[in-house]
Design an enzyme around this catalytic site. Structure first.
Site, short mmCIF file in Angstrom:
data_model
loop_
_atom_site.label_atom_id
_atom_site.label_comp_id
_atom_site.label_asym_id
_atom_site.label_seq_id
_atom_site.Cartn_x
_atom_site.Cartn_y
_atom_site.Cartn_z
N LYS A 165 0.87 -1.19 0.00
CA LYS A 165 0.00 0.00 0.00
C LYS A 165 0.90 1.23 0.00
O LYS A 165 1.79 1.34 0.83
CB LYS A 165 -0.90 -0.04 1.24
CG LYS A 165 -1.51 1.29 1.67
CD LYS A 165 -2.55 1.06 2.75
CE LYS A 165 -2.57 2.17 3.78
NZ LYS A 165 -3.57 1.91 4.85
N LEU A 166 0.64 2.12 -0.95
CA LEU A 166 1.41 3.36 -1.03
C LEU A 166 0.57 4.50 -0.51
O LEU A 166 -0.58 4.68 -0.92
CB LEU A 166 1.80 3.65 -2.48
CG LEU A 166 2.61 2.59 -3.22
CD1 LEU A 166 2.95 3.09 -4.63
CD2 LEU A 166 3.89 2.25 -2.44
N ASP A 193 -3.46 4.83 -0.51
CA ASP A 193 -4.21 5.44 0.59
C ASP A 193 -3.95 6.94 0.60
O ASP A 193 -2.81 7.37 0.80
CB ASP A 193 -3.78 4.81 1.93
CG ASP A 193 -4.59 5.30 3.12
OD1 ASP A 193 -5.51 6.13 2.92
OD2 ASP A 193 -4.31 4.85 4.25
N ASN A 195 -5.59 9.19 2.65
CA ASN A 195 -5.92 9.85 3.93
C ASN A 195 -6.63 11.19 3.72
O ASN A 195 -6.23 12.22 4.28
CB ASN A 195 -4.67 10.02 4.80
CG ASN A 195 -4.20 8.71 5.40
OD1 ASN A 195 -3.14 8.20 5.02
ND2 ASN A 195 -4.99 8.12 6.29
N ASP A 243 -11.79 4.31 5.00
CA ASP A 243 -11.10 4.13 6.28
C ASP A 243 -11.71 5.15 7.25
O ASP A 243 -12.68 4.84 7.97
CB ASP A 243 -9.58 4.32 6.07
CG ASP A 243 -8.78 4.35 7.36
OD1 ASP A 243 -9.36 4.24 8.44
OD2 ASP A 243 -7.53 4.49 7.30
N LYS A 267 -10.87 -0.77 11.25
CA LYS A 267 -9.94 -0.48 12.34
C LYS A 267 -10.75 -0.49 13.62
O LYS A 267 -11.60 0.40 13.82
CB LYS A 267 -9.30 0.89 12.17
CG LYS A 267 -8.23 0.97 11.10
CD LYS A 267 -7.65 2.36 11.03
CE LYS A 267 -6.60 2.45 9.93
NZ LYS A 267 -6.20 3.85 9.68
O1 OSB Z 1 -4.65 5.54 7.12
O2 OSB Z 1 -4.31 3.48 7.35
C1 OSB Z 1 -4.04 4.64 7.66
C2 OSB Z 1 -1.12 4.69 10.10
C3 OSB Z 1 -1.55 5.63 11.01
C4 OSB Z 1 -2.74 6.26 10.80
C5 OSB Z 1 -3.52 5.94 9.68
C6 OSB Z 1 -3.10 4.98 8.78
C7 OSB Z 1 -1.87 4.36 8.98
C8 OSB Z 1 -1.29 3.41 8.05
C9 OSB Z 1 -0.30 2.41 8.57
O3 OSB Z 1 -1.53 3.39 6.86
C10 OSB Z 1 -0.98 1.23 9.16
C11 OSB Z 1 -0.05 0.37 9.95
O4 OSB Z 1 0.88 -0.18 9.36
O5 OSB Z 1 -0.25 0.23 11.18
MG MG Z 2 -6.00 4.62 5.77
#
Ligand code: OSB
Ligand code: MG
Length: 377
Positions: A165-166, A193, A195, A243, A267
């Site tokens: 995942k990038l 991802d 965000n 997410d 999550k």
């Molecule tokens: O958006 O999934 C996310 C880490 C911290 C906060 C949000 C995210 C993430 C990651 C890494 O993408 C997930 C991990 O390896 O724990």
């Molecule tokens: Mg995410």
């Protein structure tokens, strides 16, 4: 067996700081250390450990470590004072407090750990796990250059990760994805991802990612934009995965009804705990929506629970449940180690991992004790 609920006596709220092995950059910021909040719960039976996934700053979500600690100490634990409860009973006791799901989830994890230790059962079996190894992916941060990114990705592929995942953001999307796809070939599963870094006006730009055969694009738009995600999904071939937006079973159901996503990142911390996470899993499974277990840079404590969840039957895509050494040189539990791109589901009672107290003590930056009931004399 202790069939009756445990009496909750006290909790230590412990903040620890773990240096990350490499800085982790996302569209919302760069992390070099993980400040994590732990809940060590004392009961009239076994004690239990929980980990709060809130980050130090409110950038991924509105919750953050100091805020979560304040809510736990000032609003959640007082509602449990003198109570006998199991994890399933927490919803009623804590339901009057709006939101603060990561804070609630940390308490739930500690209660689950204690109650399942009392019952001599594993969290995995309690949640409904059907596997004892789970496929692992890895989330790769934004880097200073494309060659540096390609090197990092090659290292993870060589380590055995089953999906890459990038992290993307405007200015770091099509070209890094093109380079990584070329480097890893067409058959290694790849996803991105954002965000929440884009707007619906970027739909045409995001459609340029369609040519790379991505598994999914995660959370392109902001948390509140369920309908806009549905509109975007209609303009992309790449499946949309949510997410940040998925904060509860109700929101998940509405997102699916609207066609806002075709895949869900679950999550447990974001949705208020493992029991709600299972309900979301069940809903998605009923509707034929694949889910995967997200991560929040957990220590071994939260990772143990995530790996247990990821062993449920609807978790058909590799999760962000990476090995301990992708994050930390020194973890709070014995390390999770990749076995052919998979992690082993803890089979011991409760979370099924041993918390290394001397490591916790060494990394502790603050600790407070909250008394919930008079200790038995
Ligand atoms: O958006 O999934 C996310 C880490 C911290 C906060 C949000 C995210 C993430 C990651 C890494 O993408 C997930 C991990 O390896 O724990
Ligand atoms: Mg995410």
């Amino acid at each position: 067996m202790t069939p009756h609920p445990l009496r909750l006596l006290a909790a230590d709220l412990i903040q620890v700081e773990l240096p990350l092995v490499t800085p982790f950059r996302t569209s919302f910021g760069t992390q070099t250390v993980r400040r994590a909040l732990l809940v060590h719960l004392y009961t009239d039976g076994p004690d239990g450990w929980g980990e709060c996934v809130a980050m130090e700053e409110p950038l991924y979500s509105s919750e953050y470590v100091a805020g979560a600690e304040a809510v736990i100490a000032g609003h959640l634990l007082p509602r449990l004072a003198g109570r006998k409860t199991d994890a399933a009973g927490l919803a009623l006791l804590l339901g009057a407090v709006r939101g603060h799901r990561m804070a609630k989830a940390a308490i739930e994890m500690a209660v689950l750990d204690a109650e399942l230790r009392a019952q001599e059962r594993s969290l995995a079996s309690h949640l409904g796990a059907v596997r004892d190894l789970v496929d692992c992916g890895v989330s790769v941060g934004i880097m200073d250059s494309i060659p540096e990114l390609v090197d990092a990705v090659r290292g993870y592929v060589d380590a055995g990760y089953r999906r890459i995942k990038l992290k993307i953001e405007p200015g770091w999307d099509v070209e890094p994805v093109r380079a990584v796809r070329a480097a890893i070939g067409p058959s290694t599963p790849l996803q991105v991802d954002a965000n929440a870094a884009y707007t619906l006006a970027d739909a045409g730009h995001l459609a340029r990612l369609d040519e790379f055969d991505l598994l999914l694009i995660e959370q392109p738009l902001s948390e509140e934009q369920i309908a806009a995600h549905a509109a975007l999904a209609r303009q992309l071939i790449t499946p949309v995965c949510l997410d940040e937006s998925i904060v509860s079973l109700e929101v998940c159901a509405e997102a699916l009804d609207l066609g806002a996503c075709a895949v869900v990142n679950i999550k447990p911390g974001r949705v208020g705990g493992y029991l709600e996470a299972v309900r979301i899993h069940d809903l998605c499974r009923e509707r034929g929506i694949p889910v995967w277990c997200g991560g929040m840079l957990e220590t071994g404590i939260g990772r143990a629970a995530n790996v247990a969840l990821a062993a449920l039957p609807g978790f058909t895509l590799p999760g962000d449940t990476s090995a301990s050494d992708r994050y930390y040189r020194l973890d709070l539990t014995p390390p999770f180690v990749l076995e052919d791109g998979r992690l082993r589901v803890p089979a011991g009672h409760g979370l099924g991992v041993e918390v290394l107290r001397e490591v916790v003590d060494e990394l502790t930056v603050s600790r407070r004790t909250c008394r919930l009931a008079p200790l038995p004399s």
